[in-house]
Design an enzyme around this catalytic site. Structure first.
Site, PDB file in Angstrom:
ATOM      1  N   TYR A   1       0.841  -1.204   0.000  1.00 25.85           N
ATOM      2  CA  TYR A   1       0.000   0.000   0.000  1.00 25.85           C
ATOM      3  C   TYR A   1       0.882   1.263   0.000  1.00 25.85           C
ATOM      4  O   TYR A   1       0.462   2.321  -0.454  1.00 25.85           O
ATOM      5  CB  TYR A   1      -0.946  -0.040   1.196  1.00 25.85           C
ATOM      6  CG  TYR A   1      -2.194   0.786   1.026  1.00 25.85           C
ATOM      7  CD1 TYR A   1      -3.027   0.630  -0.082  1.00 25.85           C
ATOM      8  CD2 TYR A   1      -2.548   1.737   1.985  1.00 25.85           C
ATOM      9  CE1 TYR A   1      -4.184   1.387  -0.230  1.00 25.85           C
ATOM     10  CE2 TYR A   1      -3.715   2.497   1.840  1.00 25.85           C
ATOM     11  CZ  TYR A   1      -4.512   2.323   0.742  1.00 25.85           C
ATOM     12  OH  TYR A   1      -5.651   3.076   0.598  1.00 25.85           O
TER      13      TYR A   1
ATOM     14  N   LYS B   1      -3.581   8.140   3.572  1.00 30.00           N
ATOM     15  CA  LYS B   1      -4.831   7.839   4.290  1.00 30.00           C
ATOM     16  C   LYS B   1      -4.736   8.240   5.763  1.00 30.00           C
ATOM     17  O   LYS B   1      -5.733   8.658   6.354  1.00 30.00           O
ATOM     18  CB  LYS B   1      -5.186   6.355   4.161  1.00 30.00           C
ATOM     19  CG  LYS B   1      -5.569   5.924   2.739  1.00 30.00           C
ATOM     20  CD  LYS B   1      -6.758   6.664   2.178  1.00 30.00           C
ATOM     21  CE  LYS B   1      -7.294   6.009   0.911  1.00 30.00           C
ATOM     22  NZ  LYS B   1      -8.317   6.825   0.227  1.00 30.00           N
TER      23      LYS B   1
HETATM   24  N1  LIG Z   1     -11.347  -0.672  -3.360  1.00 30.97           N
HETATM   25  C1  LIG Z   1     -10.901  -0.841  -2.148  1.00 30.97           C
HETATM   26  O1  LIG Z   1     -10.486  -1.954  -1.730  1.00 30.97           O
HETATM   27  C2  LIG Z   1     -10.890   0.312  -1.182  1.00 30.97           C
HETATM   28  C3  LIG Z   1     -10.805   0.041   0.196  1.00 30.97           C
HETATM   29  C4  LIG Z   1     -10.800   1.109   1.080  1.00 30.97           C
HETATM   30  C5  LIG Z   1     -10.875   2.400   0.595  1.00 30.97           C
HETATM   31  N2  LIG Z   1     -10.944   2.620  -0.747  1.00 30.97           N
HETATM   32  C6  LIG Z   1     -11.015   4.012  -1.209  1.00 30.97           C
HETATM   33  O2  LIG Z   1     -12.233   4.241  -1.856  1.00 30.97           O
HETATM   34  C7  LIG Z   1     -12.088   5.356  -2.731  1.00 30.97           C
HETATM   35  C8  LIG Z   1     -12.706   5.010  -4.078  1.00 30.97           C
HETATM   36  O3  LIG Z   1     -11.938   3.981  -4.667  1.00 30.97           O
HETATM   37  P1  LIG Z   1     -12.575   2.723  -5.410  1.00 30.97           P
HETATM   38  O4  LIG Z   1     -11.821   1.527  -4.921  1.00 30.97           O
HETATM   39  O5  LIG Z   1     -14.078   2.746  -5.289  1.00 30.97           O
HETATM   40  O6  LIG Z   1     -12.064   2.961  -6.860  1.00 30.97           O
HETATM   41  P2  LIG Z   1     -12.810   3.281  -8.241  1.00 30.97           P
HETATM   42  O7  LIG Z   1     -11.746   3.185  -9.261  1.00 30.97           O
HETATM   43  O8  LIG Z   1     -14.029   2.416  -8.403  1.00 30.97           O
HETATM   44  O9  LIG Z   1     -13.321   4.749  -8.044  1.00 30.97           O
HETATM   45  C9  LIG Z   1     -12.447   5.835  -8.051  1.00 30.97           C
HETATM   46  C10 LIG Z   1     -13.273   7.014  -8.538  1.00 30.97           C
HETATM   47  O10 LIG Z   1     -12.518   8.209  -8.367  1.00 30.97           O
HETATM   48  C11 LIG Z   1     -12.713   9.011  -9.498  1.00 30.97           C
HETATM   49  N3  LIG Z   1     -11.576   9.930  -9.600  1.00 30.97           N
HETATM   50  C12 LIG Z   1     -10.286   9.620  -9.847  1.00 30.97           C
HETATM   51  N4  LIG Z   1      -9.533  10.739  -9.869  1.00 30.97           N
HETATM   52  C13 LIG Z   1     -10.367  11.775  -9.616  1.00 30.97           C
HETATM   53  C14 LIG Z   1     -10.196  13.172  -9.514  1.00 30.97           C
HETATM   54  N5  LIG Z   1      -9.010  13.728  -9.650  1.00 30.97           N
HETATM   55  N6  LIG Z   1     -11.280  13.930  -9.230  1.00 30.97           N
HETATM   56  C15 LIG Z   1     -12.489  13.368  -9.052  1.00 30.97           C
HETATM   57  N7  LIG Z   1     -12.720  12.043  -9.142  1.00 30.97           N
HETATM   58  C16 LIG Z   1     -11.663  11.261  -9.425  1.00 30.97           C
HETATM   59  C17 LIG Z   1     -12.782   8.007 -10.649  1.00 30.97           C
HETATM   60  O11 LIG Z   1     -13.444   8.565 -11.763  1.00 30.97           O
HETATM   61  C18 LIG Z   1     -13.626   6.896 -10.024  1.00 30.97           C
HETATM   62  O12 LIG Z   1     -15.005   7.118 -10.153  1.00 30.97           O
HETATM   63  C19 LIG Z   1     -10.592   5.665  -2.788  1.00 30.97           C
HETATM   64  O13 LIG Z   1     -10.309   6.759  -1.961  1.00 30.97           O
HETATM   65  C20 LIG Z   1      -9.960   4.397  -2.222  1.00 30.97           C
HETATM   66  O14 LIG Z   1      -8.716   4.634  -1.631  1.00 30.97           O
HETATM   67  C21 LIG Z   1     -10.974   1.597  -1.638  1.00 30.97           C
END
Ligand SMILES: NC(=O)c1ccc[n+]([C@@H]2O[C@H](COP(=O)([O-])OP(=O)(O)OC[C@H]3O[C@@H](n4cnc5c(N)ncnc54)[C@H](O)[C@@H]3O)[C@@H](O)[C@H]2O)c1
Length: 133
Positions: free
Chosen positions: A29, A36
């Site tokens: 990570y 984070k």
């Molecule tokens: N997937 C996991 O396992 C997980 C776990 C914990 C936290 N998260 C967090 O959840 C959040 C969303 O991630 P996800 O896994 O759903 O990924 P995802 O790829 O499905 O979604 C990411 C979204 O962010 C948007 N995006 C990217 N750059 C951007 C910008 N500059 N301005 C506005 N929007 C932007 C993209 O268009 C997309 O819709 C992130 O912060 C990630 O760290 C994810």
């Protein structure tokens, strides 16, 4: 929030997404964990700053979910498998699980909750030594 808060005249609820890597070391990570950790500190700072305007700020710390963003993390399939086998509920989290928690945090039932990081991770984060065998 700098731009949004002035428009939130009647208060509101702000939610961000974080991951366990902000509180513990998670392999691969890397600098995201540092980002984070800062994000979770920001949640507390903003909750403190915006509380008098009735704006609540919280984070959801989601368990691993296979999304586009997650595909950039090396060994993600292993993380999913391990999470499922070790978490108390023996489940992986879905996007719906995260959305349900977000709906709760957005609504009146969470009206006294601010500055928190809510784990939606099937309990994974509480485990120290997992059950063997
Ligand atoms: N997937 C996991 O396992 C997980 C776990 C914990 C936290 N998260 C967090 O959840 C959040 C969303 O991630 P996800 O896994 O759903 O990924 P995802 O790829 O499905 O979604 C990411 C979204 O962010 C948007 N995006 C990217 N750059 C951007 C910008 N500059 N301005 C506005 N929007 C932007 C993209 O268009 C997309 O819709 C992130 O912060 C990630 O760290 C994810």
């Amino acid at each position: 929030m700098q731009y949004a808060a002035p428009h939130m005249k009647n208060g509101g609820s702000v939610i961000t997404l974080t991951y366990l890597g902000g509180q513990r070391v998670c392999a691969n990570y890397k600098v995201m964990g540092v980002a984070k950790a800062a994000l979770e500190a920001y949640v507390r700072e903003l909750a403190f700053e915006l509380g008098p305007k009735a704006i609540r700020v919280n984070a959801i710390s989601a368990g691993p979910i296979k999304t586009l963003a997650a595909s950039g993390i090396t060994g993600f399939d292993y993380i999913l498998e391990y999470h499922k086998s070790v978490s108390p509920l023996r489940e992986n989290v879905t996007t719906t699980d995260v959305a349900e928690a977000a709906a709760f945090l957005s609504g009146d039932k969470a009206k006294m909750i601010t500055g928190q990081t809510l784990f939606v991770d099937a309990g994974y984060s509480i485990v120290g030594v997992p059950q063997l065998g």
